[in-house]
Scaffold this motif. Structure first.
Motif, PDB file in Angstrom:
ATOM      1  N   ASN A  60     -34.692 -41.616  35.860  1.00  0.00           N
ATOM      2  CA  ASN A  60     -35.361 -40.336  36.122  1.00  0.00           C
ATOM      3  C   ASN A  60     -34.804 -39.553  37.312  1.00  0.00           C
ATOM      4  N   ILE A  61     -33.650 -39.914  37.838  1.00  0.00           N
ATOM      5  CA  ILE A  61     -33.080 -39.166  38.958  1.00  0.00           C
ATOM      6  C   ILE A  61     -32.650 -37.778  38.490  1.00  0.00           C
ATOM      7  N   ARG A  62     -31.816 -37.730  37.483  1.00  0.00           N
ATOM      8  CA  ARG A  62     -31.352 -36.441  36.946  1.00  0.00           C
ATOM      9  C   ARG A  62     -32.536 -35.620  36.438  1.00  0.00           C
ATOM     10  N   GLU A  63     -33.461 -36.273  35.762  1.00  0.00           N
ATOM     11  CA  GLU A  63     -34.622 -35.585  35.201  1.00  0.00           C
ATOM     12  C   GLU A  63     -35.470 -34.940  36.304  1.00  0.00           C
ATOM     13  N   LEU A  64     -35.601 -35.619  37.436  1.00  0.00           N
ATOM     14  CA  LEU A  64     -36.372 -35.069  38.544  1.00  0.00           C
ATOM     15  C   LEU A  64     -35.717 -33.802  39.093  1.00  0.00           C
ATOM     16  N   PHE A  65     -34.398 -33.847  39.299  1.00  0.00           N
ATOM     17  CA  PHE A  65     -33.704 -32.666  39.804  1.00  0.00           C
ATOM     18  C   PHE A  65     -33.738 -31.518  38.799  1.00  0.00           C
ATOM     19  N   LEU A  66     -33.650 -31.834  37.523  1.00  0.00           N
ATOM     20  CA  LEU A  66     -33.750 -30.780  36.502  1.00  0.00           C
ATOM     21  C   LEU A  66     -35.144 -30.170  36.481  1.00  0.00           C
ATOM     22  N   ALA A  67     -36.166 -30.992  36.645  1.00  0.00           N
ATOM     23  CA  ALA A  67     -37.541 -30.489  36.665  1.00  0.00           C
ATOM     24  C   ALA A  67     -37.746 -29.553  37.862  1.00  0.00           C
ATOM     25  N   ILE A  68     -37.171 -29.907  39.003  1.00  0.00           N
ATOM     26  CA  ILE A  68     -37.252 -29.039  40.181  1.00  0.00           C
ATOM     27  C   ILE A  68     -36.527 -27.724  39.902  1.00  0.00           C
ATOM     28  N   ALA A  69     -35.326 -27.816  39.352  1.00  0.00           N
ATOM     29  CA  ALA A  69     -34.532 -26.615  39.071  1.00  0.00           C
ATOM     30  C   ALA A  69     -35.255 -25.681  38.117  1.00  0.00           C
ATOM     31  N   ARG A  70     -35.958 -26.227  37.150  1.00  0.00           N
ATOM     32  CA  ARG A  70     -36.692 -25.388  36.185  1.00  0.00           C
ATOM     33  C   ARG A  70     -37.801 -24.590  36.862  1.00  0.00           C
TER      34      ARG A  70
END
Length: 104
Positions: A60-70
Motif C-alpha cells: 500500500n505504499i504506492r496506493e497511499l501516495f496515489l490517494a494523496i495525489a488524487r
C-alpha cells in the motif's frame, strides 16, 4: 505522537492541506500498538485519509501516495509556473516509465 502532528498541521497548514495517516508495519501484526479500528475512527473524525502500509514489504505504499495525489487541488494551466512538479492525473492506475510527475 501522530495526534500532535495532525493537530499542528491543521493549526498551521492551509485549509486545503491533505493529510494521510499511515498505519505502518502491518507486516509486524504481533507488535501492533494501535488497533486498526481506532486509527480508522481517528482518521474519519479528523478528515484524514487512512491506509495501513508496510514499507518493508511494499504493501500500500504506492496506493497511499496515489490517494494523496488524487485529493490535491487541481491547477489551471494559467496558474502553473516554470519549475513546478505536477502530478499526471491520467496515470493513477498504471505505472509509466519515468515516474508519476512531470516537470513543467
Amino acid at each position: 505522537r501522530a495526534k500532535s502532528w495532525v493537530k499542528e498541521l491543521q493549526r498551521q497548514g492551509s485549509p486545503e492541506v491533505v493529510i494521510a495517516l499511515a498505519g505502518n508495519k502491518i507486516d509486524k501484526e504481533d507488535e501492533r500498538e494501535v488497533a486498526q479500528s481506532d486509527a480508522k475512527q481517528y482518521a474519519d473524525d479528523n478528515n484524514l485519509h487512512f491506509m495501513e502500509t508496510s514499507a518493508k514489504t511494499n504493501v500500500n505504499i504506492r496506493e497511499l501516495f496515489l490517494a494523496i495525489a488524487r485529493q490535491l487541488p487541481k491547477e489551471n494551466n494559467e496558474d502553473k509556473s516554470d519549475g513546478q512538479f505536477v502530478f499526471d492525473g491520467d496515470e493513477y492506475g498504471e505505472e509509466k516509465k519515468g515516474g508519476c510527475c512531470n516537470l513543467l
